[in-house]
Design a protein around this motif. Structure first.
Motif, PDB file in Angstrom:
ATOM      1  N   GLN A  36     -66.260  57.873  -0.355  1.00 57.41           N
ATOM      2  CA  GLN A  36     -67.561  57.794  -1.020  1.00 57.41           C
ATOM      3  C   GLN A  36     -67.983  59.147  -1.568  1.00 57.41           C
ATOM      4  O   GLN A  36     -67.450  60.181  -1.190  1.00 57.41           O
ATOM      5  CB  GLN A  36     -68.620  57.288  -0.040  1.00 57.41           C
ATOM      6  N   GLY A  37     -68.974  59.135  -2.441  1.00 50.36           N
ATOM      7  CA  GLY A  37     -69.562  60.334  -3.029  1.00 50.36           C
ATOM      8  C   GLY A  37     -70.291  59.968  -4.302  1.00 50.36           C
ATOM      9  O   GLY A  37     -70.104  58.864  -4.835  1.00 50.36           O
ATOM     10  N   PRO A  38     -71.134  60.856  -4.815  1.00 46.40           N
ATOM     11  CA  PRO A  38     -71.891  60.543  -6.033  1.00 46.40           C
ATOM     12  C   PRO A  38     -70.994  60.597  -7.272  1.00 46.40           C
ATOM     13  O   PRO A  38     -70.034  61.355  -7.324  1.00 46.40           O
ATOM     14  CB  PRO A  38     -72.947  61.648  -6.081  1.00 46.40           C
ATOM     15  N   ARG A  39     -71.347  59.791  -8.272  1.00 46.41           N
ATOM     16  CA  ARG A  39     -70.598  59.825  -9.525  1.00 46.41           C
ATOM     17  C   ARG A  39     -71.011  61.049 -10.349  1.00 46.41           C
ATOM     18  O   ARG A  39     -71.975  61.740 -10.005  1.00 46.41           O
ATOM     19  CB  ARG A  39     -70.788  58.509 -10.280  1.00 46.41           C
ATOM     20  N   LEU A  40     -70.309  61.290 -11.434  1.00 42.33           N
ATOM     21  CA  LEU A  40     -70.510  62.485 -12.264  1.00 42.33           C
ATOM     22  C   LEU A  40     -71.951  62.551 -12.776  1.00 42.33           C
ATOM     23  O   LEU A  40     -72.482  61.568 -13.304  1.00 42.33           O
ATOM     24  CB  LEU A  40     -69.526  62.461 -13.432  1.00 42.33           C
ATOM     25  N   HIS A  41     -72.543  63.722 -12.632  1.00 45.86           N
ATOM     26  CA  HIS A  41     -73.914  63.955 -13.061  1.00 45.86           C
ATOM     27  C   HIS A  41     -74.138  65.438 -13.288  1.00 45.86           C
ATOM     28  O   HIS A  41     -73.256  66.264 -13.019  1.00 45.86           O
ATOM     29  CB  HIS A  41     -74.905  63.408 -12.023  1.00 45.86           C
ATOM     30  N   LYS A  42     -75.325  65.805 -13.782  1.00 39.78           N
ATOM     31  CA  LYS A  42     -75.691  67.210 -13.925  1.00 39.78           C
ATOM     32  C   LYS A  42     -77.197  67.358 -13.781  1.00 39.78           C
ATOM     33  O   LYS A  42     -77.937  66.372 -13.833  1.00 39.78           O
ATOM     34  CB  LYS A  42     -75.207  67.780 -15.258  1.00 39.78           C
ATOM     35  N   HIS A  43     -77.613  68.611 -13.581  1.00 43.01           N
ATOM     36  CA  HIS A  43     -79.028  68.946 -13.419  1.00 43.01           C
ATOM     37  C   HIS A  43     -79.333  70.166 -14.303  1.00 43.01           C
ATOM     38  O   HIS A  43     -78.446  70.988 -14.534  1.00 43.01           O
ATOM     39  CB  HIS A  43     -79.336  69.339 -11.971  1.00 43.01           C
ATOM     40  N   PRO A  44     -80.591  70.341 -14.734  1.00 43.71           N
ATOM     41  CA  PRO A  44     -80.943  71.519 -15.541  1.00 43.71           C
ATOM     42  C   PRO A  44     -81.229  72.753 -14.675  1.00 43.71           C
ATOM     43  O   PRO A  44     -81.876  73.695 -15.119  1.00 43.71           O
ATOM     44  CB  PRO A  44     -82.197  71.055 -16.299  1.00 43.71           C
ATOM     45  N   TYR A  45     -80.749  72.748 -13.459  1.00 44.51           N
ATOM     46  CA  TYR A  45     -80.919  73.843 -12.505  1.00 44.51           C
ATOM     47  C   TYR A  45     -79.668  73.875 -11.621  1.00 44.51           C
ATOM     48  O   TYR A  45     -78.930  72.891 -11.542  1.00 44.51           O
ATOM     49  CB  TYR A  45     -82.175  73.637 -11.643  1.00 44.51           C
ATOM     50  N   PRO A  46     -79.400  74.985 -10.926  1.00 42.40           N
ATOM     51  CA  PRO A  46     -78.234  75.041 -10.028  1.00 42.40           C
ATOM     52  C   PRO A  46     -78.412  74.109  -8.824  1.00 42.40           C
ATOM     53  O   PRO A  46     -79.530  73.826  -8.399  1.00 42.40           O
ATOM     54  CB  PRO A  46     -78.197  76.499  -9.562  1.00 42.40           C
ATOM     55  N   GLU A  47     -77.264  73.675  -8.296  1.00 40.91           N
ATOM     56  CA  GLU A  47     -77.238  72.914  -7.047  1.00 40.91           C
ATOM     57  C   GLU A  47     -76.231  73.572  -6.120  1.00 40.91           C
ATOM     58  O   GLU A  47     -75.130  73.918  -6.547  1.00 40.91           O
ATOM     59  CB  GLU A  47     -76.857  71.455  -7.294  1.00 40.91           C
ATOM     60  N   THR A  48     -76.619  73.744  -4.870  1.00 40.91           N
ATOM     61  CA  THR A  48     -75.774  74.376  -3.868  1.00 40.91           C
ATOM     62  C   THR A  48     -75.477  73.367  -2.765  1.00 40.91           C
ATOM     63  O   THR A  48     -76.380  72.670  -2.302  1.00 40.91           O
ATOM     64  CB  THR A  48     -76.480  75.614  -3.273  1.00 40.91           C
ATOM     65  N   PHE A  49     -74.208  73.311  -2.368  1.00 42.33           N
ATOM     66  CA  PHE A  49     -73.761  72.398  -1.320  1.00 42.33           C
ATOM     67  C   PHE A  49     -73.279  73.207  -0.124  1.00 42.33           C
ATOM     68  O   PHE A  49     -72.427  74.084  -0.284  1.00 42.33           O
ATOM     69  CB  PHE A  49     -72.593  71.538  -1.816  1.00 42.33           C
ATOM     70  N   ILE A  50     -73.788  72.908   1.042  1.00 39.81           N
ATOM     71  CA  ILE A  50     -73.318  73.516   2.283  1.00 39.81           C
ATOM     72  C   ILE A  50     -72.548  72.435   3.033  1.00 39.81           C
ATOM     73  O   ILE A  50     -73.105  71.368   3.333  1.00 39.81           O
ATOM     74  CB  ILE A  50     -74.482  74.031   3.145  1.00 39.81           C
ATOM     75  N   ILE A  51     -71.276  72.694   3.318  1.00 37.17           N
ATOM     76  CA  ILE A  51     -70.449  71.718   4.023  1.00 37.17           C
ATOM     77  C   ILE A  51     -70.589  71.978   5.521  1.00 37.17           C
ATOM     78  O   ILE A  51     -70.171  73.029   6.017  1.00 37.17           O
ATOM     79  CB  ILE A  51     -68.965  71.811   3.602  1.00 37.17           C
ATOM     80  N   ARG A  52     -71.170  71.035   6.237  1.00 40.36           N
ATOM     81  CA  ARG A  52     -71.366  71.178   7.681  1.00 40.36           C
ATOM     82  C   ARG A  52     -70.171  70.641   8.461  1.00 40.36           C
ATOM     83  O   ARG A  52     -69.799  71.196   9.487  1.00 40.36           O
ATOM     84  CB  ARG A  52     -72.623  70.441   8.110  1.00 40.36           C
ATOM     85  N   ALA A  53     -69.576  69.529   8.001  1.00 38.86           N
ATOM     86  CA  ALA A  53     -68.441  68.903   8.691  1.00 38.86           C
ATOM     87  C   ALA A  53     -67.688  68.044   7.690  1.00 38.86           C
ATOM     88  O   ALA A  53     -68.250  67.585   6.700  1.00 38.86           O
ATOM     89  CB  ALA A  53     -68.926  68.051   9.862  1.00 38.86           C
TER      90      ALA A  53
END
Length: 113
Positions: A41-58
């Protein structure tokens, strides 16, 4: 003035880090998403007009960021620049836990697929 946001206001389940909060409603400039993503699973392709940061916990994530593919595991941080198409998938076998930080007080998402 400060805000304290109770877990019951953002968590989908009381005992899991799963849910989202738009901090603009509380005077902040971020949106936070707490994800538990099943294998495949996971989100489909997209974008935002600002940065997005992902922190991988596990777990692990396979990110598509622009034309690149990046794998990230526990403790890694992935920063996606503004207006960059991106998506990720959990290749398994474990649940993927992430904290996604949107650098804006409310969500703006353009879905590309």
């Amino acid at each position: 003035m400060h805000s304290i946001i109770d877990r019951s206001e953002w968590a989908e389940e009381p005992d899991k880090w799963l849910g989202e909060v738009q901090l603009g409603a509380h005077g902040g400039n971020l949106c936070l998403i707490f994800n538990l993503v099943a294998p495949g699973q996971g989100p489909r392709l997209h974008k935002h007009p600002y940065p997005e940061t992902f922190i991988i916990r596990a777990g692990r994530a396979l990110f598509t960021v622009g034309d690149e593919t990046v794998e990230a595991g526990p403790g890694k941080i992935v920063v996606v620049p503004a207006d960059t198409p991106h998506k990720f998938i959990n290749p398994g076998p474990d649940v993927l836990e992430t904290i996604d930080i949107h650098e804006r007080g409310s969500f703006i998402t353009e879905w590309l697929e």
